[in-house]
Design a protein around this motif. Structure first.
Motif, short mmCIF file in Angstrom:
data_model
loop_
_atom_site.label_atom_id
_atom_site.label_comp_id
_atom_site.label_asym_id
_atom_site.label_seq_id
_atom_site.Cartn_x
_atom_site.Cartn_y
_atom_site.Cartn_z
N GLY A 175 50.61 -51.88 58.51
CA GLY A 175 51.13 -52.04 59.86
C GLY A 175 50.56 -53.23 60.60
N ILE A 176 49.97 -54.18 59.88
CA ILE A 176 49.37 -55.35 60.52
C ILE A 176 50.44 -56.19 61.23
CG2 ILE A 176 48.17 -57.54 60.08
CD1 ILE A 176 46.71 -56.07 57.78
N PRO A 181 52.95 -56.48 68.46
CA PRO A 181 54.07 -56.07 69.32
C PRO A 181 53.95 -54.64 69.82
CG PRO A 181 54.78 -56.38 67.04
CD PRO A 181 53.42 -56.97 67.16
N ARG A 182 53.44 -53.75 68.98
CA ARG A 182 53.26 -52.36 69.44
C ARG A 182 52.32 -52.32 70.64
NH1 ARG A 182 51.71 -48.62 64.34
NH2 ARG A 182 52.34 -46.83 65.59
N ALA A 183 51.23 -53.06 70.55
CA ALA A 183 50.26 -53.08 71.65
C ALA A 183 50.86 -53.72 72.90
CB ALA A 183 49.01 -53.83 71.22
N VAL A 197 57.68 -45.93 74.13
CA VAL A 197 58.16 -45.13 73.01
C VAL A 197 58.00 -45.93 71.73
CG1 VAL A 197 60.14 -43.93 72.01
CG2 VAL A 197 59.80 -43.91 74.49
N ASP A 198 57.26 -45.39 70.79
CA ASP A 198 56.93 -46.11 69.56
C ASP A 198 58.12 -46.14 68.59
OD1 ASP A 198 55.34 -47.62 67.91
OD2 ASP A 198 53.91 -46.03 67.45
N LYS A 219 46.43 -44.01 70.26
CA LYS A 219 45.34 -44.89 70.70
C LYS A 219 45.87 -46.09 71.48
CE LYS A 219 42.02 -43.74 67.03
NZ LYS A 219 41.32 -44.23 65.80
N LEU A 220 47.05 -46.56 71.09
CA LEU A 220 47.64 -47.73 71.75
C LEU A 220 48.27 -47.37 73.10
CD1 LEU A 220 49.35 -49.55 68.74
CD2 LEU A 220 47.35 -50.32 70.03
#
Length: 304
Positions: A175-176, A181-183, A197-198, A219-220
């Motif tokens: 998931g690197i 972008p997720r963060a 929303v992930d 966690k994010l």
């Protein structure tokens, strides 16, 4: 800043709008939000009209009364967008997920279309809500402006597969490639008071990998996840719901904080830690979320 604390969006499950079997299965699911899909999973294009009609029939029959309902509509270039919006601005549909939300102008455009349709159908302006789907590198960088483009926006969601394609990257098992972008999406959402929303977990049968993703997601700062299969829902809900230990600690924080205030002690202390305003705010949010979960359970019980 927007405030969306009255929305429970731990799980948002995609359901192809033209598939009778999956529609019926979804009506029995415990997903917080049903996402009727009119876009990618509804092919060929002739099926999109069928999907709109089937969705309206099932909603009219009360099959989704216990759910919050959104529909993922087609994008501006599809030739289907206006048909989707006009057909499904009905009672029982709470809003729309807009794919390929690249910039603020995309969301503003949808906002004004909805305003016109609401006016024509005598629906109070602003009733229908929006969840922009962030699927490109530009959209990630423009996430804050996308949120600010309309007061209808209650959440933003990450679409990792289209993002990776646009980035010309690789969706690695660690998931690197999607970590940044997720963060950024979670930060943009929280900075503007909407729900982050992930992205979907594409390996739907690997529940161990799902839990690994959920651990990082929480966690994010994410509050929910796009779901592809009903078997994921219980695990997703467990990770995005407060535990009994969490709730007891939150109640203790509020009790000790109130006691300190009433006794003019200033800052309270619990287990050797100062209870500052951020901890009090977090405790209140946690208890509010628990109330939303309890309200949903009561609704499900009453409709079964």
């Amino acid at each position: 800043m927007k405030e969306t604390n009255n929305y429970l969006m731990r799980s948002l499950m995609f359901v192809p709008g033209h598939n009778d079997r999956l529609l019926k299965s979804a009506s029995r699911s415990d997903a917080d939000v049903i996402l009727f899909d009119l876009e990618d999973s509804v092919q060929p294009v002739e099926n999109k009209k069928i999907a709109r009609e089937k969705i309206k029939e099932m909603i009219a029959a009360g099959a989704f009364n216990k759910h919050v309902v959104f529909a993922r509509i087609n994008d501006r270039e599809s030739g289907q967008l206006l048909k989707d919006l006009y057909s499904l601005t009905i009672e029982g549909v709470h809003g729309f997920m807009y794919p390929k939300s690249t910039e603020a102008g995309d969301v503003y455009f949808i906002d004004k279309l909805l305003e016109t349709i609401e006016y024509e159908k005598n629906i109070p302006i602003g009733t229908l809500k929006l969840i922009p789907l962030i699927e490109t590198a530009a959209a990630v960088l423009n996430a804050q402006e996308i949120i600010k483009a309309s007061n209808r926006v209650v959440a933003i969601a990450f679409g990792c597969e289209d993002f990776i394609t646009d980035l010309r990257g690789i969706h690695d098992s660690e998931g690197i490639s999607i970590y940044n972008p997720r963060a950024l999406i979670a930060m943009a959402a929280r900075a503007n008071g909407v729900i982050p929303v992930d992205t979907v977990h594409i390996k739907v049968h690997d529940l161990e990998d799902l839990e690994k993703n959920l651990t990082l997601s929480k966690k994010l700062g994410y509050e929910g996840m796009l779901v592809l299969h009903p078997k994921e829902i219980n695990i997703v809900h467990r990770y995005y719901s407060p535990t009994e230990e969490d709730l007891n600690e939150a109640k203790d924080i509020l009790r000790l904080s109130e006691e300190a205030e009433s006794q003019n002690k200033g800052v309270a202390i619990m287990n050797g830690k100062f209870i500052g305003p951020p901890m009090v705010a977090s405790a209140k949010l946690l208890l509010m979320k628990d109330e939303l979960i309890k309200s949903k359970k009561k609704l499900i019980t009453s409709t079964r």
